[in-house]
Design a protein around this motif. Sequence first.
Motif, short mmCIF file in Angstrom:
data_model
loop_
_atom_site.label_atom_id
_atom_site.label_comp_id
_atom_site.label_asym_id
_atom_site.label_seq_id
_atom_site.Cartn_x
_atom_site.Cartn_y
_atom_site.Cartn_z
N GLY A 116 0.72 -1.12 0.25
CA GLY A 116 0.35 -0.24 -0.46
C GLY A 116 0.94 1.14 0.20
O GLY A 116 2.02 0.79 -0.42
N SER A 117 0.43 2.11 0.29
CA SER A 117 0.55 3.46 0.10
C SER A 117 1.39 4.14 1.80
O SER A 117 0.28 4.12 2.53
CB SER A 117 0.48 5.21 -0.43
OG SER A 117 1.00 5.91 -0.40
N ARG A 145 -5.42 4.58 -1.53
CA ARG A 145 -6.18 4.74 -2.68
C ARG A 145 -7.39 3.25 -2.03
O ARG A 145 -6.54 2.33 -2.10
CB ARG A 145 -5.90 4.11 -3.80
CG ARG A 145 -5.00 5.49 -3.71
CD ARG A 145 -5.00 5.64 -5.71
NE ARG A 145 -3.60 6.76 -5.97
CZ ARG A 145 -2.80 7.05 -6.66
NH1 ARG A 145 -2.86 5.72 -7.83
NH2 ARG A 145 -2.26 8.02 -7.55
N GLY A 146 -8.72 3.64 -1.90
CA GLY A 146 -9.65 2.41 -2.30
C GLY A 146 -9.36 1.54 -0.96
O GLY A 146 -9.90 0.61 -0.48
N VAL A 147 -8.76 1.63 0.54
CA VAL A 147 -8.67 1.67 1.52
C VAL A 147 -8.42 2.91 2.65
O VAL A 147 -7.74 3.83 1.61
CB VAL A 147 -7.28 0.80 2.45
CG1 VAL A 147 -7.53 -0.58 1.14
CG2 VAL A 147 -6.03 1.68 1.71
N THR A 148 -9.35 2.74 3.62
CA THR A 148 -9.30 4.43 3.90
C THR A 148 -8.32 3.88 4.90
O THR A 148 -7.52 5.87 5.48
CB THR A 148 -9.63 4.51 5.49
OG1 THR A 148 -10.09 2.71 6.01
CG2 THR A 148 -11.02 4.39 4.59
N HIS A 149 -6.87 3.85 5.22
CA HIS A 149 -5.25 4.02 6.75
C HIS A 149 -4.87 3.90 5.04
O HIS A 149 -4.21 2.55 4.46
CB HIS A 149 -5.60 2.55 7.39
CG HIS A 149 -6.77 2.32 8.30
ND1 HIS A 149 -7.02 3.57 8.46
CD2 HIS A 149 -7.87 1.94 7.98
CE1 HIS A 149 -7.90 3.39 9.61
NE2 HIS A 149 -8.78 2.25 9.22
N TYR A 162 0.99 -6.51 7.99
CA TYR A 162 0.90 -4.84 7.60
C TYR A 162 0.19 -3.76 9.22
O TYR A 162 -0.52 -4.68 9.65
CB TYR A 162 -0.69 -5.06 6.81
CG TYR A 162 -0.26 -5.35 5.51
CD1 TYR A 162 -0.13 -4.68 4.51
CD2 TYR A 162 -0.41 -6.51 4.87
CE1 TYR A 162 0.36 -4.96 3.26
CE2 TYR A 162 0.49 -7.11 3.88
CZ TYR A 162 0.11 -6.29 3.28
OH TYR A 162 1.00 -6.53 1.59
N HIS A 163 0.60 -2.72 8.71
CA HIS A 163 0.86 -1.80 10.20
C HIS A 163 0.15 -0.27 8.89
O HIS A 163 0.89 -0.16 7.73
CB HIS A 163 2.33 -1.68 10.69
CG HIS A 163 2.53 -3.29 10.55
ND1 HIS A 163 2.35 -3.51 12.57
CD2 HIS A 163 3.00 -4.27 9.94
CE1 HIS A 163 2.69 -4.51 12.46
NE2 HIS A 163 3.40 -4.81 11.32
N LEU A 164 -0.62 0.43 10.16
CA LEU A 164 -0.37 1.71 10.33
C LEU A 164 1.06 2.77 10.56
O LEU A 164 1.49 1.73 11.35
CB LEU A 164 -1.62 2.54 10.95
CG LEU A 164 -2.83 1.79 11.03
CD1 LEU A 164 -3.65 1.77 12.23
CD2 LEU A 164 -3.26 2.62 9.94
N PRO A 165 1.47 3.95 9.70
CA PRO A 165 2.50 3.91 10.16
C PRO A 165 1.91 4.83 11.12
O PRO A 165 1.18 5.41 11.65
CB PRO A 165 2.60 5.67 9.47
CG PRO A 165 1.62 5.43 8.20
CD PRO A 165 0.52 4.14 8.12
N GLY A 166 2.54 4.52 12.79
CA GLY A 166 2.47 4.74 14.05
C GLY A 166 2.55 3.59 14.57
O GLY A 166 1.75 3.40 15.93
#
Length: 167
Positions: free
Chosen positions: A122-123, A128-132, A150-154
């Motif tokens: 992802g980015s 895009r196409g996802v919320t996070h 997979y992880h969120l930044p943070g």
Amino acid sequence: MRVLIVSDSHGQADLLARIVEEVQPDHMIHCGDFCTPLDQLPEISRSVVRGNCDWEEAADEQVWEGAGLRFFITHGHRHRVKRDLSLIRARAEASGARIACFGHSHVPVCEQRENILLINPGSIAYPRGVTHPSYAVLEAEEPGRVRVSYHLPGGGPLHRWGGDFSL
């Protein structure tokens, strides 16, 4: 071995540096569209390919070997990854890789097709196409077995993608 897989940071070098600090990877794979001078990327063991928005000189494709595995790395725009993953899967197989890392779509992907594990992290900045926003971490647990998370930044986990895979 812990491998950080990122893509499509689009100039967010500070955010990327924070992610590297959080993850403490043995190696980083950047699948392109870093959109910053290469010398602003974290100074760690890394494989970096050029995306369609990059102006710095970098390879369009790379093969990297680590943790007893061969990785095929590309941005994905030349393999039409927004439409279908069969071209990138075939290119990875032709290179002798078991894992294909790519970006371009900004949409996370983690799936095994026959003998190839396809990973789009992802980015980290512009989903895009996802919320996070997201990034992936691959951990080689034993020969031929990996765990992808997979992880969120943070640092928060994203449980929708990832898993344990035998290669």
